[in-house]
Design an enzyme around this catalytic site. Structure first.
Site, PDB file in Angstrom:
ATOM      1  N   TYR A  28       0.988  -1.095   0.240  1.00  0.00           N
ATOM      2  CA  TYR A  28      -0.217  -0.049  -0.045  1.00  0.00           C
ATOM      3  C   TYR A  28       1.024   1.157  -0.014  1.00  0.00           C
ATOM      4  O   TYR A  28       0.572   2.280  -0.689  1.00  0.00           O
ATOM      5  CB  TYR A  28      -0.836  -0.051   1.247  1.00  0.00           C
ATOM      6  CG  TYR A  28      -1.901   1.008   1.248  1.00  0.00           C
ATOM      7  CD1 TYR A  28      -3.132   1.016   0.402  1.00  0.00           C
ATOM      8  CD2 TYR A  28      -1.808   2.103   2.145  1.00  0.00           C
ATOM      9  CE1 TYR A  28      -3.869   2.003   0.697  1.00  0.00           C
ATOM     10  CE2 TYR A  28      -2.683   3.036   2.153  1.00  0.00           C
ATOM     11  CZ  TYR A  28      -3.953   3.021   1.228  1.00  0.00           C
ATOM     12  OH  TYR A  28      -4.832   3.856   1.380  1.00  0.00           O
TER      13      TYR A  28
ATOM     14  N   ALA B 190       2.484   1.963  -3.371  1.00  0.00           N
ATOM     15  CA  ALA B 190       1.406   2.268  -4.430  1.00  0.00           C
ATOM     16  C   ALA B 190       1.344   3.784  -4.197  1.00  0.00           C
ATOM     17  O   ALA B 190       1.163   4.494  -4.974  1.00  0.00           O
ATOM     18  CB  ALA B 190       0.344   1.580  -4.376  1.00  0.00           C
TER      19      ALA B 190
END
Length: 249
Positions: free
Chosen positions: A157, A160
């Site tokens: 996460y 990204a």
């Protein structure tokens, strides 16, 4: 105050609930025609659409995965077919697959990177074409405080969301000469369905670490996006606005 987005069309990905739904509703209240994207035709998406329509706004839905290169062009085509233009894109769609790196599956890495980062690439690439024709547009990428400070169990996460910040800066330079402004919003702990899954005591401790002493609301994120989508931000591009209550200073 008048309707700051009157006559414009916005695509909001991940618009079924939470931050995406708040952004879509805010834009609609300020006069934008809104295309609500979601991976599934859920009850939440239908309710978001109904709320916008009840308030006198205009919106349609488009069901599909933003990580699917076959679907994304149809998302933009739907906006053009119904409303004739694409002026604003909010890359909000995202998933979380938290796990320590030693236990993180390759499929979980790929799903988070594909949805949260590749999805922004695909949607921006498709939406930029009508914006370039008009020589005007706004792209807003929703990042996370995890991109700046890191968090255990969120390597996929964090990667990204950090990638979205770099993507924002480069895209802003690439299209500034065409009056397409690209910015990122970094969100802290926000009161969404995900935070409701956090134990109350844990959430209290998290709130204590925020200088403002509380978690944020989706509407507070939406208000910043409204600024970036409107003419009020006409000299703002390539920047990252932190909406975290001072959680990252």
């Amino acid at each position: 105050m008048g309707k700051m987005l009157a006559g414009s069309t916005a695509i909001v990905t991940g618009a079924a609930r939470g931050i995406g739904a708040a952004i879509a509703g805010c834009f609609a209240r300020h006069g934008a025609n809104v295309v609500l994207n979601s991976r599934s035709d859920s009850t939440a998406l239908k309710e978001t659409l109904a709320q916008i329509e009840r308030s006198g706004g205009k919106a349609i839905t488009s069901i599909g995965d933003v990580a699917d290169a076959g679907y994304v062009p149809s998302l933009v085509a739907t906006a053009l077919e119904h409303f004739g233009t694409v002026d604003i894109l909010v890359n909000n769609a995202g998933v979380i697959k938290d796990r320590p790196l030693t236990f993180l599956k390759e499929s979980e890495w790929d799903e988070v990177i594909n949805t949260n980062l590749k999805g922004a690439y695909l949607c921006s690439k498709a939406a930029i074409k009508p914006m370039l024709q008009k020589r005007a547009g706004r792209i807003i990428n929703i990042s996370s405080i995890t991109a700046l400070s890191g968090r255990p169990g969120q390597t996929n996460y964090g990667a990204a969301k950090a990638g979205l910040i770099g993507f924002t800066k480069s895209l802003a330079r690439e299209f500034a000469g065409h009056n397409v402004l690209v910015n990122a919003v970094v969100v802290g702990v926000i009161d969404t369905r995900m935070t409701k899954q956090i134990p109350r005591d844990t959430l209290k401790e998290i709130s204590k670490m925020v200088p403002l002493g509380r978690i944020g609301t989706p509407d507070e994120v939406a208000n910043v996006c409204l600024f970036l989508a409107s003419d009020m931000s006409s000299y703002v591009t390539g920047t990252t606005i932190n909406v975290s209550g001072g959680g990252y200073i």
